[in-house]
Design a protein around this motif. Structure first.
Motif, PDB file in Angstrom:
ATOM      1  N   THR A 105      -3.283   4.831  -0.512  1.00  0.00           N
ATOM      2  CA  THR A 105      -2.315   3.853  -1.010  1.00  0.00           C
ATOM      3  C   THR A 105      -2.715   3.411  -2.416  1.00  0.00           C
ATOM      4  O   THR A 105      -3.770   3.784  -2.918  1.00  0.00           O
ATOM      5  CB  THR A 105      -2.288   2.613  -0.103  1.00  0.00           C
TER       6      THR A 105
ATOM      7  N   GLN B 104      -5.452   4.625   3.674  1.00  0.00           N
ATOM      8  CA  GLN B 104      -4.859   5.961   3.759  1.00  0.00           C
ATOM      9  C   GLN B 104      -3.418   5.846   4.229  1.00  0.00           C
ATOM     10  O   GLN B 104      -3.109   4.992   5.047  1.00  0.00           O
ATOM     11  CB  GLN B 104      -5.660   6.825   4.713  1.00  0.00           C
ATOM     12  N   THR B 105      -2.579   6.723   3.730  1.00  0.00           N
ATOM     13  CA  THR B 105      -1.164   6.683   4.114  1.00  0.00           C
ATOM     14  C   THR B 105      -0.882   7.507   5.352  1.00  0.00           C
ATOM     15  O   THR B 105       0.172   7.380   5.958  1.00  0.00           O
ATOM     16  CB  THR B 105      -0.269   7.169   2.963  1.00  0.00           C
ATOM     17  N   ALA B 106      -1.781   8.389   5.711  1.00  0.00           N
ATOM     18  CA  ALA B 106      -1.553   9.212   6.912  1.00  0.00           C
ATOM     19  C   ALA B 106      -2.826   9.343   7.714  1.00  0.00           C
ATOM     20  O   ALA B 106      -3.913   9.147   7.246  1.00  0.00           O
ATOM     21  CB  ALA B 106      -1.076  10.586   6.522  1.00  0.00           C
TER      22      ALA B 106
END
Length: 61
Positions: free
Chosen positions: A3, A59-61
């Protein structure tokens, strides 16, 4: 994928690992830190960090 950076005034909404910018001895480091829902720690179940004023990203995933 990560992010954008968040200011220290905002705290994560989930428990887990994050990246943080830490200023120490005149140097800026990016470090992995654990957020336990209340304080930043050196690792899961580890010691709380003296400086809780961290700029962080997740983290985005």
């Amino acid at each position: 994928m990560v992010t954008d950076w968040f200011p220290p005034s905002l705290k994560p909404v989930r428990v887990g690992w994050f990246e943080a910018c830490i200023f120490d001895a005149g140097w800026l480091y990016e470090w992995r830190v654990w957020w336990d829902g209340k304080v930043w720690r050196e690792k899961e179940g580890g010691l709380s960090l003296i400086d809780q004023n961290l700029t962080w990203r997740g983290q985005t995933a």
